[in-house]
Design a protein around this motif. Structure first.
Motif, PDB file in Angstrom:
ATOM      1  N   THR A 123       0.828  -1.198   0.000  1.00 54.58           N
ATOM      2  CA  THR A 123       0.000   0.000   0.000  1.00 54.58           C
ATOM      3  C   THR A 123       0.867   1.254   0.000  1.00 54.58           C
ATOM      4  OG1 THR A 123      -1.718  -1.165   1.225  1.00 54.58           O
ATOM      5  CG2 THR A 123      -1.824   1.221   1.228  1.00 54.58           C
ATOM      6  N   LEU A 124       1.948   1.253   0.785  1.00 56.22           N
ATOM      7  CA  LEU A 124       2.841   2.412   0.824  1.00 56.22           C
ATOM      8  C   LEU A 124       3.492   2.655  -0.533  1.00 56.22           C
ATOM      9  CD1 LEU A 124       4.598   1.933   4.280  1.00 56.22           C
ATOM     10  CD2 LEU A 124       2.803   3.555   3.701  1.00 56.22           C
ATOM     11  N   ASP A 125       3.885   1.563  -1.205  1.00 56.72           N
ATOM     12  CA  ASP A 125       4.485   1.698  -2.532  1.00 56.72           C
ATOM     13  C   ASP A 125       3.491   2.309  -3.520  1.00 56.72           C
ATOM     14  OD1 ASP A 125       6.882   0.658  -1.715  1.00 56.72           O
ATOM     15  OD2 ASP A 125       6.459  -1.387  -2.385  1.00 56.72           O
ATOM     16  N   ILE A 126       2.250   1.831  -3.468  1.00 52.91           N
ATOM     17  CA  ILE A 126       1.215   2.359  -4.362  1.00 52.91           C
ATOM     18  C   ILE A 126       0.954   3.828  -4.058  1.00 52.91           C
ATOM     19  CG2 ILE A 126      -1.250   2.217  -4.948  1.00 52.91           C
ATOM     20  CD1 ILE A 126      -1.016  -0.823  -4.537  1.00 52.91           C
ATOM     21  N   GLU A 127       0.904   4.166  -2.761  1.00 59.83           N
ATOM     22  CA  GLU A 127       0.650   5.542  -2.367  1.00 59.83           C
ATOM     23  C   GLU A 127       1.785   6.460  -2.824  1.00 59.83           C
ATOM     24  OE1 GLU A 127      -1.193   8.869  -0.706  1.00 59.83           O
ATOM     25  OE2 GLU A 127      -1.942   6.906  -1.308  1.00 59.83           O
ATOM     26  N   ARG A 128       3.037   5.990  -2.708  1.00 60.97           N
ATOM     27  CA  ARG A 128       4.171   6.803  -3.152  1.00 60.97           C
ATOM     28  C   ARG A 128       4.106   7.043  -4.660  1.00 60.97           C
ATOM     29  NH1 ARG A 128       7.200   3.358   0.428  1.00 60.97           N
ATOM     30  NH2 ARG A 128       7.742   4.468   2.354  1.00 60.97           N
ATOM     31  N   LEU A 129       3.762   5.983  -5.402  1.00 62.47           N
ATOM     32  CA  LEU A 129       3.641   6.124  -6.858  1.00 62.47           C
ATOM     33  C   LEU A 129       2.534   7.111  -7.220  1.00 62.47           C
ATOM     34  CD1 LEU A 129       4.059   2.408  -8.031  1.00 62.47           C
ATOM     35  CD2 LEU A 129       5.639   4.295  -8.427  1.00 62.47           C
ATOM     36  N   ARG A 130       1.415   7.037  -6.478  1.00 57.97           N
ATOM     37  CA  ARG A 130       0.310   7.959  -6.737  1.00 57.97           C
ATOM     38  C   ARG A 130       0.734   9.398  -6.450  1.00 57.97           C
ATOM     39  NH1 ARG A 130      -3.166  10.938  -4.404  1.00 57.97           N
ATOM     40  NH2 ARG A 130      -2.428  10.436  -2.316  1.00 57.97           N
ATOM     41  N   GLN A 131       1.446   9.589  -5.333  1.00 58.21           N
ATOM     42  CA  GLN A 131       1.894  10.931  -4.982  1.00 58.21           C
ATOM     43  C   GLN A 131       2.878  11.483  -6.010  1.00 58.21           C
ATOM     44  OE1 GLN A 131       3.433  10.467  -1.017  1.00 58.21           O
ATOM     45  NE2 GLN A 131       1.424  10.575  -0.044  1.00 58.21           N
ATOM     46  N   LEU A 132       3.806  10.602  -6.457  1.00 57.52           N
ATOM     47  CA  LEU A 132       4.771  11.038  -7.463  1.00 57.52           C
ATOM     48  C   LEU A 132       4.077  11.378  -8.776  1.00 57.52           C
ATOM     49  CD1 LEU A 132       7.699   8.526  -6.823  1.00 57.52           C
ATOM     50  CD2 LEU A 132       7.741  10.991  -6.442  1.00 57.52           C
ATOM     51  N   ASN A 133       3.054  10.589  -9.125  1.00 56.26           N
ATOM     52  CA  ASN A 133       2.307  10.866 -10.352  1.00 56.26           C
ATOM     53  C   ASN A 133       1.549  12.190 -10.236  1.00 56.26           C
ATOM     54  OD1 ASN A 133       1.371   9.902 -13.016  1.00 56.26           O
ATOM     55  ND2 ASN A 133      -0.635   9.939 -12.025  1.00 56.26           N
ATOM     56  N   ASP A 134       0.951  12.424  -9.059  1.00 57.94           N
ATOM     57  CA  ASP A 134       0.255  13.700  -8.834  1.00 57.94           C
ATOM     58  C   ASP A 134       1.240  14.863  -8.918  1.00 57.94           C
ATOM     59  OD1 ASP A 134      -2.103  12.377  -8.490  1.00 57.94           O
ATOM     60  OD2 ASP A 134      -2.142  12.536  -6.294  1.00 57.94           O
ATOM     61  N   LEU A 135       2.421  14.661  -8.315  1.00 61.17           N
ATOM     62  CA  LEU A 135       3.436  15.706  -8.328  1.00 61.17           C
ATOM     63  C   LEU A 135       3.882  16.001  -9.758  1.00 61.17           C
ATOM     64  CD1 LEU A 135       4.848  17.363  -6.127  1.00 61.17           C
ATOM     65  CD2 LEU A 135       6.711  15.706  -6.170  1.00 61.17           C
ATOM     66  N   LYS A 136       4.070  14.933 -10.540  1.00 61.55           N
ATOM     67  CA  LYS A 136       4.473  15.103 -11.948  1.00 61.55           C
ATOM     68  C   LYS A 136       3.426  15.916 -12.705  1.00 61.55           C
ATOM     69  CE  LYS A 136       3.078  12.445 -14.926  1.00 61.55           C
ATOM     70  NZ  LYS A 136       2.624  11.272 -15.693  1.00 61.55           N
TER      71      LYS A 136
END
Length: 404
Positions: A166-179
């Protein structure tokens, strides 16, 4: 195969089907009551910098959770740190007695107030790295006195997979939002000023317009101001990208804090004067040495002072104030500006965390500065915060550990 192990396999199957963390943990909470005793279960993770523990999920048989989602506390020097070091669960069969011996444990105070009297804490470990904790609690003493710890360890091993994924998915989501936000800023906040620069250049080149030297000087001044704004934006984007990817490097050195802050105040006096605002240093006569990356802490103090000036009306003052405690020094930037609504203050230190409060002279803001400030200060082992009241101004502050 026992029912217990069948239920553990079902938990992993839920994970593989892509169920959310809340769904898996809620199913676990309801499904394992037959195997282990609890009136409450909580899950916390260790923050990326390894310095704090943050609650990400909790559920209980009673309604009011005093220690719930988002609760955060320091890991350094805590008893949780011992659990990480040993890799073994901790059993407390009398939390009231434990609280008597550890009266400063705020988290224990909260769960005792909830009614919890026994707890069992398991470390969550993924790929050999501690990632958090699983807390079982019971509203009666000695609830975990005669239980097999191996049962809880088996549960923790499976839940570690759930939490890590879940943490990995959340980090990817945050990075995608940031991008996506970066691209949005590049498209909007860079395109407009670039078009403006192009227009000014074309006007300067247009000999038929007959602009005199004074007018051309004005055009060059505007080009310089707009270019500086674009450069600041790009630097902010690069900084936040480096910070989010873990590439922020600090070059620490012992520094005399007072002359450092005096120079920062002097650097802002002229700019603030253009808005009829005074920047005043109200510093203690003797300040301790701190170990800092002077370039990065300059970035912090510059950001806080320029923000204070940006959001303050004319004929007011901005003060830089210090307070020394036993092991840290607090640096505050206090303005007489508009103040920030309490419900919006939580946005301030997050990326693109703009509030409804507008600059007083039409200045631009990316919403990245305070996020960068927070990460830099945390990298120095300090903390940031804000105290503000609408109509009465704001105090933004950060702390730095003093040199022992």
């Amino acid at each position: 195969m026992s029912q217990f192990h069948q239920d553990l396999l079902a938990l992993t199957a839920d994970l593989n089907r892509g169920a959310t963390l809340d769904h898996v943990l809620s199913e676990f909470y309801e499904g394992f009551k037959a195997h282990v005793p609890y009136d409450r279960i909580g899950v916390s993770v260790i923050t990326d910098d390894g310095k704090e523990v943050k609650s990400i999920w909790a559920k209980a048989e009673y309604d009011k959770l005093l220690l719930g989602l988002g609760y955060q506390s320091s890991l350094d020097g805590s008893t949780l740190e011992t659990i990480i070091e040993t890799g073994k669960p901790r059993i407390l069969n009398d939390l009231e007695k434990y609280l008597d011996a550890h009266p400063n444990s705020h988290s224990t105070k909260l769960v005792v107030k909830e009614g919890v009297r026994s707890s069992l804490t398991c470390p969550l470990v993924a790929d050999g790295k501690p990632i958090g904790f699983l807390f079982f609690s019971k509203n009666e003493k000695k609830a975990y006195e005669n239980l097999h710890v191996e049962t809880f360890q088996a549960i923790a091993e499976h839940l570690s997979l759930v939490v890590a994924r879940t943490l990995d998915i959340e980090r990817l989501r945050q990075l995608n939002d940031l991008k996506n936000k970066f691209l949005g800023i590049a498209a909007h906040d860079l395109r407009s000023p670039l078009a403006l620069v192009q227009s000014y250049v074309e006007m300067i080149e247009d000999e038929s317009a007959g602009y005199d030297e004074e007018k051309k000087k004005y055009f060059f001044a505007r080009i310089k101001a707009v270019s500086k704004r674009m450069l600041n934006l790009i630097n902010d984007l690069l900084d936040i990208s480096a910070i989010e990817s873990g590439q922020l490097k600090l070059d620490l050195a012992e520094t005399e804090l007072k002359p450092f802050l005096e120079e920062a105040v002097a650097n802002h006096e002229l700019t603030a004067k253009m808005k009829s605002i005074k920047v005043i240093g109200d510093l203690e006569s003797k300040l301790p040495k701190v170990k800092i990356d002077s370039r990065r802490i300059t970035q912090v103090i510059d950001n806080l002072i320029s923000n204070a000036v940006k959001f303050s009306p004319k004929n007011t003052s901005v003060k830089v104030v210090t307070q020394t405690r036993n092991n840290f020094v607090k640096v505050s930037v206090i303005d007489q500006g508009q103040g920030i609504p309490e419900k919006e203050q939580g946005k301030l230190f997050s990326e693109f965390g703009k509030t409804s409060v507008k600059p007083t002279d039409g200045e631009k803001s990316t919403g990245l500065g305070l996020a960068i400030v927070k990460k830099i200060v945390q990298g120095h082992g300090g903390k940031v915060g804000v105290e503000s009241e609408v109509g009465k101004g704001s105090e933004f502050y950060f702390t730095l550990p003093v040199v022992a």
